[in-house]
Write a protein that holds these residues in place. Structure first.
Motif, PDB file in Angstrom:
ATOM      1  N   ILE A 251      41.702  25.308  44.230  1.00 48.34           N
ATOM      2  CA  ILE A 251      41.270  25.237  45.633  1.00 48.34           C
ATOM      3  C   ILE A 251      40.920  26.632  46.122  1.00 48.34           C
ATOM      4  CG2 ILE A 251      42.017  24.813  48.005  1.00 48.34           C
ATOM      5  CD1 ILE A 251      43.495  22.423  47.090  1.00 48.34           C
ATOM      6  N   ILE A 252      39.735  26.749  46.692  1.00 51.54           N
ATOM      7  CA  ILE A 252      39.312  27.977  47.364  1.00 51.54           C
ATOM      8  C   ILE A 252      39.387  27.703  48.857  1.00 51.54           C
ATOM      9  CG2 ILE A 252      37.444  29.624  47.754  1.00 51.54           C
ATOM     10  CD1 ILE A 252      36.337  28.778  44.957  1.00 51.54           C
ATOM     11  N   LEU A 253      40.171  28.510  49.543  1.00 51.42           N
ATOM     12  CA  LEU A 253      40.292  28.379  50.997  1.00 51.42           C
ATOM     13  C   LEU A 253      39.150  29.155  51.650  1.00 51.42           C
ATOM     14  CD1 LEU A 253      44.126  28.949  51.303  1.00 51.42           C
ATOM     15  CD2 LEU A 253      42.905  26.759  51.388  1.00 51.42           C
TER      16      LEU A 253
ATOM     17  N   ALA B 148      42.851  18.790  57.609  1.00 43.50           N
ATOM     18  CA  ALA B 148      43.538  18.892  58.903  1.00 43.50           C
ATOM     19  C   ALA B 148      42.790  19.939  59.731  1.00 43.50           C
ATOM     20  CB  ALA B 148      44.999  19.288  58.702  1.00 43.50           C
ATOM     21  N   PRO B 149      41.622  19.590  60.278  1.00 41.99           N
ATOM     22  CA  PRO B 149      40.781  20.563  60.986  1.00 41.99           C
ATOM     23  C   PRO B 149      41.540  21.320  62.074  1.00 41.99           C
ATOM     24  CG  PRO B 149      39.626  18.477  60.733  1.00 41.99           C
ATOM     25  CD  PRO B 149      41.045  18.245  60.297  1.00 41.99           C
ATOM     26  N   GLY B 150      41.356  22.630  62.072  1.00 35.14           N
ATOM     27  CA  GLY B 150      41.949  23.475  63.090  1.00 35.14           C
ATOM     28  C   GLY B 150      43.430  23.771  62.900  1.00 35.14           C
TER      29      GLY B 150
ATOM     30  N   ALA C  37      48.485  23.620  56.416  1.00 29.64           N
ATOM     31  CA  ALA C  37      48.362  22.202  56.757  1.00 29.64           C
ATOM     32  C   ALA C  37      47.292  21.524  55.917  1.00 29.64           C
ATOM     33  CB  ALA C  37      48.054  22.043  58.245  1.00 29.64           C
ATOM     34  N   ASN C  38      46.205  22.232  55.643  1.00 30.11           N
ATOM     35  CA  ASN C  38      45.121  21.645  54.841  1.00 30.11           C
ATOM     36  C   ASN C  38      45.504  21.506  53.378  1.00 30.11           C
ATOM     37  OD1 ASN C  38      42.521  21.067  56.384  1.00 30.11           O
ATOM     38  ND2 ASN C  38      43.308  22.940  57.324  1.00 30.11           N
ATOM     39  N   ILE C  39      46.215  22.475  52.841  1.00 34.01           N
ATOM     40  CA  ILE C  39      46.686  22.365  51.457  1.00 34.01           C
ATOM     41  C   ILE C  39      47.699  21.225  51.361  1.00 34.01           C
ATOM     42  CG2 ILE C  39      47.942  23.518  49.594  1.00 34.01           C
ATOM     43  CD1 ILE C  39      46.874  26.204  50.863  1.00 34.01           C
TER      44      ILE C  39
ATOM     45  N   VAL D 170      52.682  23.788  58.996  1.00 28.96           N
ATOM     46  CA  VAL D 170      51.577  24.587  59.507  1.00 28.96           C
ATOM     47  C   VAL D 170      51.667  26.035  59.024  1.00 28.96           C
ATOM     48  CG1 VAL D 170      51.108  23.158  61.530  1.00 28.96           C
ATOM     49  CG2 VAL D 170      52.753  25.027  61.692  1.00 28.96           C
ATOM     50  N   LYS D 171      52.767  26.416  58.421  1.00 34.13           N
ATOM     51  CA  LYS D 171      52.943  27.797  57.953  1.00 34.13           C
ATOM     52  C   LYS D 171      53.030  27.833  56.433  1.00 34.13           C
ATOM     53  CE  LYS D 171      55.245  29.375  62.089  1.00 34.13           C
ATOM     54  NZ  LYS D 171      54.919  30.666  62.574  1.00 34.13           N
ATOM     55  N   MET D 172      52.381  28.839  55.843  1.00 30.77           N
ATOM     56  CA  MET D 172      52.393  28.987  54.394  1.00 30.77           C
ATOM     57  C   MET D 172      53.809  29.141  53.859  1.00 30.77           C
ATOM     58  SD  MET D 172      49.432  28.560  53.099  1.00 30.77           S
ATOM     59  CE  MET D 172      49.781  29.138  51.456  1.00 30.77           C
ATOM     60  N   LYS D 173      54.630  29.890  54.557  1.00 33.14           N
ATOM     61  CA  LYS D 173      56.017  30.100  54.133  1.00 33.14           C
ATOM     62  C   LYS D 173      56.728  28.754  53.961  1.00 33.14           C
ATOM     63  CE  LYS D 173      60.171  32.512  55.720  1.00 33.14           C
ATOM     64  NZ  LYS D 173      60.720  33.394  56.769  1.00 33.14           N
ATOM     65  N   CYS D 174      56.523  27.857  54.891  1.00 31.48           N
ATOM     66  CA  CYS D 174      57.148  26.529  54.831  1.00 31.48           C
ATOM     67  C   CYS D 174      56.558  25.694  53.688  1.00 31.48           C
ATOM     68  CB  CYS D 174      56.979  25.802  56.151  1.00 31.48           C
ATOM     69  SG  CYS D 174      57.831  26.619  57.519  1.00 31.48           S
ATOM     70  N   LEU D 175      55.252  25.783  53.498  1.00 33.05           N
ATOM     71  CA  LEU D 175      54.618  25.046  52.404  1.00 33.05           C
ATOM     72  C   LEU D 175      55.195  25.486  51.065  1.00 33.05           C
ATOM     73  CD1 LEU D 175      52.513  23.114  51.227  1.00 33.05           C
ATOM     74  CD2 LEU D 175      50.885  25.028  51.279  1.00 33.05           C
ATOM     75  N   LEU D 176      55.276  26.798  50.843  1.00 31.77           N
ATOM     76  CA  LEU D 176      55.786  27.303  49.570  1.00 31.77           C
ATOM     77  C   LEU D 176      57.239  26.890  49.356  1.00 31.77           C
ATOM     78  CD1 LEU D 176      54.087  30.802  49.664  1.00 31.77           C
ATOM     79  CD2 LEU D 176      53.354  28.779  48.382  1.00 31.77           C
ATOM     80  N   LYS D 177      58.008  26.824  50.431  1.00 32.79           N
ATOM     81  CA  LYS D 177      59.397  26.369  50.330  1.00 32.79           C
ATOM     82  C   LYS D 177      59.435  24.893  49.922  1.00 32.79           C
ATOM     83  CE  LYS D 177      63.798  26.272  52.679  1.00 32.79           C
ATOM     84  NZ  LYS D 177      64.582  26.665  53.811  1.00 32.79           N
ATOM     85  N   HIS D 178      58.582  24.063  50.546  1.00 35.35           N
ATOM     86  CA  HIS D 178      58.511  22.645  50.189  1.00 35.35           C
ATOM     87  C   HIS D 178      58.110  22.460  48.724  1.00 35.35           C
ATOM     88  CE1 HIS D 178      59.166  20.067  53.690  1.00 35.35           C
ATOM     89  NE2 HIS D 178      58.641  21.034  54.428  1.00 35.35           N
ATOM     90  N   LEU D 179      57.244  23.348  48.245  1.00 34.32           N
ATOM     91  CA  LEU D 179      56.768  23.240  46.863  1.00 34.32           C
ATOM     92  C   LEU D 179      57.782  23.784  45.866  1.00 34.32           C
ATOM     93  CD1 LEU D 179      53.037  24.241  47.389  1.00 34.32           C
ATOM     94  CD2 LEU D 179      53.995  21.927  47.115  1.00 34.32           C
ATOM     95  N   ASP D 180      58.823  24.431  46.391  1.00 36.16           N
ATOM     96  CA  ASP D 180      59.908  24.964  45.570  1.00 36.16           C
ATOM     97  C   ASP D 180      59.400  25.952  44.519  1.00 36.16           C
ATOM     98  OD1 ASP D 180      62.599  25.245  44.988  1.00 36.16           O
ATOM     99  OD2 ASP D 180      62.551  23.692  43.435  1.00 36.16           O
ATOM    100  N   ILE D 181      58.517  26.855  44.977  1.00 40.03           N
ATOM    101  CA  ILE D 181      58.079  27.938  44.096  1.00 40.03           C
ATOM    102  C   ILE D 181      58.553  29.261  44.681  1.00 40.03           C
ATOM    103  CG2 ILE D 181      56.158  26.736  43.002  1.00 40.03           C
ATOM    104  CD1 ILE D 181      54.263  28.051  44.975  1.00 40.03           C
ATOM    105  N   ALA D 182      58.751  30.199  43.797  1.00 37.76           N
ATOM    106  CA  ALA D 182      59.373  31.457  44.198  1.00 37.76           C
ATOM    107  C   ALA D 182      58.411  32.628  44.050  1.00 37.76           C
ATOM    108  CB  ALA D 182      60.611  31.700  43.333  1.00 37.76           C
ATOM    109  N   PRO D 183      58.683  33.695  44.806  1.00 40.40           N
ATOM    110  CA  PRO D 183      57.867  34.898  44.660  1.00 40.40           C
ATOM    111  C   PRO D 183      58.172  35.596  43.344  1.00 40.40           C
ATOM    112  CG  PRO D 183      59.654  35.283  46.211  1.00 40.40           C
ATOM    113  CD  PRO D 183      59.711  33.839  45.837  1.00 40.40           C
ATOM    114  N   VAL D 184      57.139  36.230  42.796  1.00 41.58           N
ATOM    115  CA  VAL D 184      57.304  37.028  41.581  1.00 41.58           C
ATOM    116  C   VAL D 184      56.872  38.458  41.907  1.00 41.58           C
ATOM    117  CG1 VAL D 184      56.974  35.076  40.026  1.00 41.58           C
ATOM    118  CG2 VAL D 184      55.007  36.430  40.695  1.00 41.58           C
ATOM    119  N   PRO D 185      57.466  39.427  41.221  1.00 39.62           N
ATOM    120  CA  PRO D 185      57.104  40.826  41.487  1.00 39.62           C
ATOM    121  C   PRO D 185      55.629  41.094  41.190  1.00 39.62           C
ATOM    122  CG  PRO D 185      59.090  40.678  40.142  1.00 39.62           C
ATOM    123  CD  PRO D 185      58.522  39.302  40.223  1.00 39.62           C
ATOM    124  N   ILE D 186      55.078  42.011  41.957  1.00 39.01           N
ATOM    125  CA  ILE D 186      53.699  42.461  41.734  1.00 39.01           C
ATOM    126  C   ILE D 186      53.762  43.715  40.874  1.00 39.01           C
ATOM    127  CG2 ILE D 186      51.582  43.333  42.803  1.00 39.01           C
ATOM    128  CD1 ILE D 186      52.428  41.892  45.384  1.00 39.01           C
TER     129      ILE D 186
END
Length: 170
Positions: free
Chosen positions: A7-9, A63-65, A70-72, A132-148
């Motif tokens: 997906i390209i946003l 989910a327009p607007g 929310a769209n992902i 509506v927030k990316m932080k919440c989406l990533l939590k729902h998806l149960d994925i974790a941050p990795v070091p850069i």
């Protein structure tokens, strides 16, 4: 093999930039073309360009607007698991295959620390996500941050305002 969506946003109004970010150019490609080319180098089954219904592979926002999270989430809710999902923002023109391949090598998926995009996730069960927030989406998806990796930091920057345009210069 499990289907992998890329997906390209590319929706949004580019208010801070004052012009359509997807159409800015870097190294002879628009930022949208860059993301398409990047996904082409990965093992992607289907590319979807959210917020661009008139583009090949484009779809209107689910989910327009409501913003990217929310769209992902709405897209995920419409798909039958199992599947994999790679999500790229159109305004990160310096990201390369190496960084995305690293995320895709993670068993369950992940995202880079201090960034919510890009991310990769495997969806193995049906979801009914409403966020509506990316932080919440990533939590729902149960994925974790990795070091850069320090050498990747310059690749993982967004082009959001006119002051960022020098990053597009060769």
């Amino acid at each position: 093999p499990m289907k992998t969506f890329g997906i390209i946003l590319a929706g949004g109004t580019s208010t801070r930039m004052g012009t359509d970010k997807a159409l800015l150019t870097h190294k002879g490609l628009t930022l949208l073309q860059h993301d398409r080319a990047l996904l082409h180098t990965l093992d992607i089954s289907e590319t979807i360009i959210l917020g661009r219904p008139n583009e090949p592979d484009g779809r209107k926002d689910y989910a327009p607007g409501e913003g990217p999270a929310a769209n992902i989430a709405a897209f995920i809710n419409t798909q039958k698991p199992p599947f994999k999902l790679v999500v790229l923002p159109v305004d990160m023109p310096l990201i390369e295959t190496e960084q995305m391949a690293h995320l895709m090598s993670l068993k369950q998926g992940g995202f880079f620390e201090d960034l919510y995009l890009p991310f990769y996730v495997k969806i193995t069960e049906s979801k009914n996500i409403s966020v509506v927030k990316m932080k919440c989406l990533l939590k729902h998806l149960d994925i974790a941050p990795v070091p850069i990796k320090e050498t990747w930091r310059e690749n993982l920057v967004n082009i959001n305002e006119n002051k960022d345009l020098p990053l597009l210069m060769p």
